[in-house]
Design an enzyme around this catalytic site. Structure first.
Site, PDB file in Angstrom:
ATOM      1  N   ASP A 161      79.774  51.756  -7.716  1.00  0.00           N
ATOM      2  CA  ASP A 161      78.489  52.038  -7.082  1.00  0.00           C
ATOM      3  C   ASP A 161      78.260  53.544  -6.971  1.00  0.00           C
ATOM      4  O   ASP A 161      79.151  54.283  -6.541  1.00  0.00           O
ATOM      5  CB  ASP A 161      78.430  51.440  -5.676  1.00  0.00           C
ATOM      6  N   ASP A 190      78.402  49.312 -12.136  1.00  0.00           N
ATOM      7  CA  ASP A 190      77.946  48.275 -11.214  1.00  0.00           C
ATOM      8  C   ASP A 190      76.600  48.706 -10.648  1.00  0.00           C
ATOM      9  O   ASP A 190      75.712  49.084 -11.387  1.00  0.00           O
ATOM     10  CB  ASP A 190      78.990  48.036 -10.129  1.00  0.00           C
ATOM     11  N   ASP A 194      74.034  50.042  -3.209  1.00  0.00           N
ATOM     12  CA  ASP A 194      74.461  48.758  -2.665  1.00  0.00           C
ATOM     13  C   ASP A 194      74.708  48.823  -1.160  1.00  0.00           C
ATOM     14  O   ASP A 194      75.245  49.815  -0.650  1.00  0.00           O
ATOM     15  CB  ASP A 194      75.746  48.292  -3.345  1.00  0.00           C
ATOM     16  N   ARG A 243      68.186  43.473 -10.125  1.00  0.00           N
ATOM     17  CA  ARG A 243      68.532  43.963  -8.795  1.00  0.00           C
ATOM     18  C   ARG A 243      67.755  45.240  -8.454  1.00  0.00           C
ATOM     19  O   ARG A 243      68.326  46.315  -8.270  1.00  0.00           O
ATOM     20  CB  ARG A 243      70.035  44.203  -8.656  1.00  0.00           C
TER      21      ARG A 243
END
Length: 520
Positions: A161, A190, A194, A243
């Site tokens: 992240d 990734d 987040d 996302r």
């Protein structure tokens, strides 16, 4: 199929030996770069001020950033760290101290509070090195670039992240940053942004997220629903597969974002999440809003958006796109005011303001970028970072008179196992408790009373029992705000005769010692 990604891309705070090895750390009178102020949900729950009012230092290595944190008097002593240059694995080592908990190979903001990290000078680039916020509160990250952080391959950092938050995080403002990768999970990357494991009251503003398989998520699984109260505004999501973001439970507000080339799915509201989606510009993209890859439904409220060359997939058991003509299926009441630009000018305004190195410009709501003035210096909260056993929404109580106590006030309750009068007697030794795990308790007045904040205090031995809740206007039934955990709660300033605190989820049997109300 994924489209090809566009880019492959204190002198006094530590010993002189550490400072020399880490990079330059200079004492400065105050932050010169931290202009403007937080917006959205980061303004709630006591607000987000970062290191304002504390010492300012300059760091040119990751080790120097850690040394600045570790050299503070305590883990909550305010500090602004001005960063210049490239921060990478080679110059980021662990530093030890009683006011920090750092690790090599990642910028670790762990078990701390009241910190600003801001890029200055020629710029700050975190190269293949992520920023990890954990068990911390009141954090500002501004004007930095974080790029090519990997979870597999070499080197790895922060679970892949760019910026990741987890474990009881409160009040984070991330502003004017550039977060970018060079591909998706198969290339070792990734998420860019987040949040999980009880992260709340976060705003991401005027930032660029691009060239990644995953923009970011709120909640790590369909059962991990402790996150929420997130605002995303004036951000560019460019060349993102999915996302943008993925929401699992909680509430999020997206306004004035430019979504460009969202390749598979965009705002993915799942597992009861509620997204308020206002005045965004969706362009050359697919399935930009809906519930995708699950049958656990999420919800959305839409207003003023532009859908420019957006395609929509067919509905199925695990695919519920909001389009081709998106309609609201929920309502979201916001506890803060905001002024949105018209959606039609969003690509221009976001293009001129979003990302690191843009002069920290913001919009004034009329499609015109502005340079904000300096943020006033205000007294800083010194409450330590929240712990897993104290998930309170607010570190401090509102000021003023507690309106719940007095001859003009009264109360009521439902599903009560004890008297509602115990929440308005000023005695923490008495409490109201529902007969089961849920119920509601109210404070009321004979004449209309203005309320802008409440504080819910749990009785001794029951701390942490209150889970999800709603605050209602008892006159109309309207939801003023919602969240989880006891503590100080801001509500829209409202004139009413009755205000209700409704517990809709708990860990055991809640015990409310005091239901305080304030005019603000």
């Amino acid at each position: 199929m994924r489209r090809p990604v566009a880019l492959r891309i204190h002198a006094a705070l530590a010993t002189l030996a550490v400072a020399a090895a880490a990079g330059v750390v200079l004492s400065m009178p105050q932050a010169s770069a931290a202009t403007g102020g937080p917006t959205g949900y980061a303004t709630q729950n006591g607000g987000t001020t970062g290191g304002a009012g504390g010492q300012t230092v300059r760091a040119t290595t990751g080790t120097a950033i850690h040394a600045a944190l570790c050299g503070r008097a305590s883990s909550s002593t305010p500090i602004t760290i001005e960063v210049e240059g490239t921060i990478n694995h080679a110059n980021t080592a662990k530093v030890s101290g009683t006011s920090c908990n750092t690790a090599a190979g990642v910028i670790e903001l762990k078990q701390i509070s009241n910190v600003t990290v801001v890029g200055v000078g020629a710029g700050a680039v975190f190269d293949q090195l992520g920023i990890h916020i954990r068990e911390s509160s009141n954090i500002i990250i501004q004007n930095v670039t974080v790029r090519n952080v990997k979870k597999s391959g070499s080197p790895t950092s922060n679970g892949g992240d760019a910026i990741g938050m987890e474990s009881d995080v409160r009040n984070v403002w991330v502003d004017h940053v550039t977060l970018e990768a060079s591909g998706g999970e198969s290339e070792g990357y990734d998420g860019l942004f987040d949040m999980k494991d009880n992260t709340q009251y976060v705003t991401l503003s005027y930032s660029v997220l691009r060239n990644s398989g995953r923009g970011g998520l709120v909640g790590s699984s369909e059962t991990e629903l402790s996150n929420g109260f997130i605002t995303y505004h004036h951000n560019l999501y460019e060349n993102i597969d999915s996302r943008a973001p993925l929401l699992r439970g909680g509430i999020a507000h997206m306004y004035n974002n430019h979504y460009l080339r969202i390749n598979e799915s965009g705002i993915n509201s799942r597992a009861g999440a509620r997204a308020k989606v206002d005045n965004n510009y969706f362009e050359d993209s697919k399935d930009v809003l809906g519930t995708f890859y699950t049958d656990a439904a999420g919800y959305w409220q839409v207003s003023g958006n532009v859908f420019d060359n957006v395609t929509w997939s067919a509905r199925g058991s695990e695919n519920n796109p909001a389009g081709p003509a998106p309609q609201s299926n929920t309502t979201v009441a916001l506890p803060y005011a905001f002024t949105a630009d018209a959606a039609g000018c969003v690509p221009d305004v976001v293009g001129r303001t979003a990302g690191a190195g843009k002069g920290l410009q913001v919009s004034n709501g009329s499609c015109s970028p502005q340079t904000p003035g300096p943020t006033p210096t205000t007294p800083q909260p010194t409450t330590p970072a929240p712990t897993p056993t104290t998930p309170t929404p607010g570190p401090t109580s509102p000021g003023g008179t507690n309106l719940s106590i007095g001859a003009g006030s009264d109360g009521t309750s439902k599903a009560d196992g004890t008297s509602y009068g115990n929440v308005r007697d000023g005695d923490l030794g008495t409490y109201w408790s529902p007969a089961g795990s849920t119920g509601s308790v109210s404070v009321k007045w004979g004449t209309a009373t203005t309320v802008s904040a409440i504080t819910i205090r749990e009785a001794a031995g029951a701390t942490g029992a209150i889970g999800a809740w709603r605050v209602l206007n008892g006159d109309t039934g309207a939801v003023l705000t919602s969240g989880s955990g006891a503590g100080a709660i801001s509500v829209p300033r409202t004139s009413l005769k009755k205000i209700t605190f409704e517990i809709v989820g708990s860990n055991g049997t809640p015990r409310v010692a005091e239901f305080e109300t304030y005019a603000g």
